[in-house]
Design an enzyme around this catalytic site. Sequence first.
Site, mmCIF file in Angstrom:
data_model
loop_
_atom_site.group_PDB
_atom_site.id
_atom_site.type_symbol
_atom_site.label_atom_id
_atom_site.label_comp_id
_atom_site.label_asym_id
_atom_site.label_seq_id
_atom_site.Cartn_x
_atom_site.Cartn_y
_atom_site.Cartn_z
ATOM 1 N N ARG A 81 7.554 -69.695 24.753
ATOM 2 C CA ARG A 81 7.819 -70.110 23.373
ATOM 3 C C ARG A 81 8.821 -71.257 23.384
ATOM 4 N NH1 ARG A 81 3.711 -68.152 21.956
ATOM 5 N NH2 ARG A 81 3.418 -66.323 20.646
ATOM 6 N N HIS A 109 0.195 -76.414 22.195
ATOM 7 C CA HIS A 109 0.073 -74.948 22.148
ATOM 8 C C HIS A 109 -1.383 -74.513 22.390
ATOM 9 C CE1 HIS A 109 1.996 -71.061 20.397
ATOM 10 N NE2 HIS A 109 1.044 -70.767 21.270
HETATM 11 P P1 NDP Z 1 3.919 -59.065 28.338
HETATM 12 O O1 NDP Z 1 4.656 -58.300 27.308
HETATM 13 O O2 NDP Z 1 2.731 -58.447 28.988
HETATM 14 O O3 NDP Z 1 4.914 -59.484 29.524
HETATM 15 C C1 NDP Z 1 6.198 -59.914 29.287
HETATM 16 C C2 NDP Z 1 6.938 -60.006 30.619
HETATM 17 O O4 NDP Z 1 8.243 -60.557 30.388
HETATM 18 C C3 NDP Z 1 7.155 -58.638 31.284
HETATM 19 O O5 NDP Z 1 7.017 -58.746 32.681
HETATM 20 C C4 NDP Z 1 8.596 -58.314 30.912
HETATM 21 O O6 NDP Z 1 9.270 -57.478 31.837
HETATM 22 C C5 NDP Z 1 9.218 -59.685 30.957
HETATM 23 N N1 NDP Z 1 10.448 -59.717 30.167
HETATM 24 C C6 NDP Z 1 10.619 -59.488 28.847
HETATM 25 N N2 NDP Z 1 11.924 -59.550 28.520
HETATM 26 C C7 NDP Z 1 12.598 -59.825 29.663
HETATM 27 C C8 NDP Z 1 13.955 -59.982 29.983
HETATM 28 N N3 NDP Z 1 14.925 -59.885 29.055
HETATM 29 N N4 NDP Z 1 14.289 -60.237 31.269
HETATM 30 C C9 NDP Z 1 13.327 -60.326 32.226
HETATM 31 N N5 NDP Z 1 12.009 -60.171 31.994
HETATM 32 C C10 NDP Z 1 11.641 -59.934 30.709
HETATM 33 O O7 NDP Z 1 3.525 -60.467 27.664
HETATM 34 P P2 NDP Z 1 2.299 -61.427 28.023
HETATM 35 O O8 NDP Z 1 2.327 -61.688 29.487
HETATM 36 O O9 NDP Z 1 1.049 -60.925 27.422
HETATM 37 O O10 NDP Z 1 2.731 -62.744 27.200
HETATM 38 C C11 NDP Z 1 3.950 -63.404 27.445
HETATM 39 C C12 NDP Z 1 4.184 -64.474 26.401
HETATM 40 O O11 NDP Z 1 3.316 -65.592 26.613
HETATM 41 C C13 NDP Z 1 3.904 -64.100 24.950
HETATM 42 O O12 NDP Z 1 4.917 -63.306 24.396
HETATM 43 C C14 NDP Z 1 3.812 -65.473 24.292
HETATM 44 O O13 NDP Z 1 5.102 -65.900 23.898
HETATM 45 C C15 NDP Z 1 3.306 -66.375 25.418
HETATM 46 N N6 NDP Z 1 1.932 -66.844 25.161
HETATM 47 C C16 NDP Z 1 1.727 -68.191 25.055
HETATM 48 C C17 NDP Z 1 0.459 -68.676 24.860
HETATM 49 C C18 NDP Z 1 0.216 -70.142 24.811
HETATM 50 O O14 NDP Z 1 -0.901 -70.547 24.500
HETATM 51 N N7 NDP Z 1 1.190 -70.974 25.131
HETATM 52 C C19 NDP Z 1 -0.698 -67.780 24.723
HETATM 53 C C20 NDP Z 1 -0.363 -66.385 24.856
HETATM 54 C C21 NDP Z 1 0.917 -65.946 25.074
HETATM 55 P P3 NDP Z 1 8.796 -55.940 32.049
HETATM 56 O O15 NDP Z 1 7.449 -56.052 32.742
HETATM 57 O O16 NDP Z 1 9.830 -55.377 32.921
HETATM 58 O O17 NDP Z 1 8.699 -55.335 30.691
HETATM 59 C C1 OXD Z 2 -0.078 -66.141 21.633
HETATM 60 C C2 OXD Z 2 -0.091 -67.600 21.571
HETATM 61 O O1 OXD Z 2 0.981 -65.525 21.530
HETATM 62 O O2 OXD Z 2 -1.190 -68.191 21.422
HETATM 63 O O3 OXD Z 2 -1.183 -65.575 21.774
HETATM 64 O O4 OXD Z 2 0.958 -68.213 21.692
#
Ligand code: NDP
Ligand code: OXD
Length: 312
Positions: free
Chosen positions: A227, A275
């Site tokens: 983000r 994005h």
């Molecule tokens: P998940 O919830 O599956 O994974 C999040 C990961 O981040 C987990 O491994 C989690 O750790 C880790 N995490 C969260 N908080 C912390 C912290 N404070 N310190 C260390 N690690 C942390 O999310 P997704 O993989 O599905 O998606 C991730 C992000 O990608 C979305 O939230 C979105 O913002 C972004 N996104 C962007 C897109 C784009 O087109 N640019 C499209 C889709 C998503 P743990 O495993 O230990 O919980």
């Molecule tokens: C999502 C994104 O969160 O597109 O799926 O950013």
Amino acid sequence: MPKLTLAFRSPGDHQEKWRAALATLVPDVTFLPWQEIADPAAVDVALCWLPPTGWLATMPNLKMVHSLGAGVDHILLDTAYPAQVPLVRLVDPYMTRAMTEFVTFQVLRLHLKEPTYRRQQQAALWKPYAPPRASERKVGILGLGELGAASATALAGLGFDVAGWSRTPKALDGVTCFAGDDGLDAFLARTEILVCLLPLTAATEGILGAKNFARLPRGAGIINVGRGRHVVEADLLAALDSGHLSEAVLDVFPKEPLAADHPFWKHERVVVTPHVAALTNPGTASLVVAENLRRLVQGEAWPDRVDIASGY
Ligand code: NDP
Ligand code: OXD
């Protein structure tokens, strides 16, 4: 499936695709564009992206809020979010593949110095560099969830020396895993190409800032597909201008679309994409939403229910 009423709200232009897809998959669900809601008390489910603050709270009988994306920060921005209503996010294998392709492509671009050759071409400069072998290139993924783990595994499959960082400890074949605040320094110190795939939460906002940039080796590149608010923009520009960071690929921004006069557009070491790393695809995502509606009706738990307190 018993009758449910689903309110749809998104600033995007996919409403009719969603209506058609859900009509086929879950014909008993009434699809209601938000402008057509006559009786907010009759709405069972909200399927939304960036709902305005207070809108969800107008529907007193909501049984589930479903995000139109993998992230939910756009929903939890709503300070009036009705905390008792389950929030479910989108986990779509198609999006995971799309993100893996995008991240792999951008890592390869930085690894093979494609931005350097593009600049050199503008100066008609013939200057080859021998890239290190992939096994000598250290890539680091912030976030080892659905998307981060898939990208890390794919990059490891290409032979890169991959590490990942998560909140809780992980074990992933071919990936060196670091966790928690205590693991961050060592993770950053070994990372030449850094990919951010974290959710935006109070704990991760601003993580791509001066303090953490300083921990990366000089010349590191960053790819932010998490983000926009993960990045401290002034710190990023300073790190690029000083040469501490070599390149930045930015797909997400605090305010989208990115303003026409934003310095990122014209910065020679920044690549801006609008994005698009993993776009929600109504054709595949509707299958996921239909399954989550079935779970609601059957009273089954949702594997991708968000922990509202932690924000992801
Ligand atoms: P998940 O919830 O599956 O994974 C999040 C990961 O981040 C987990 O491994 C989690 O750790 C880790 N995490 C969260 N908080 C912390 C912290 N404070 N310190 C260390 N690690 C942390 O999310 P997704 O993989 O599905 O998606 C991730 C992000 O990608 C979305 O939230 C979105 O913002 C972004 N996104 C962007 C897109 C784009 O087109 N640019 C499209 C889709 C998503 P743990 O495993 O230990 O919980
Ligand atoms: C999502 C994104 O969160 O597109 O799926 O950013």
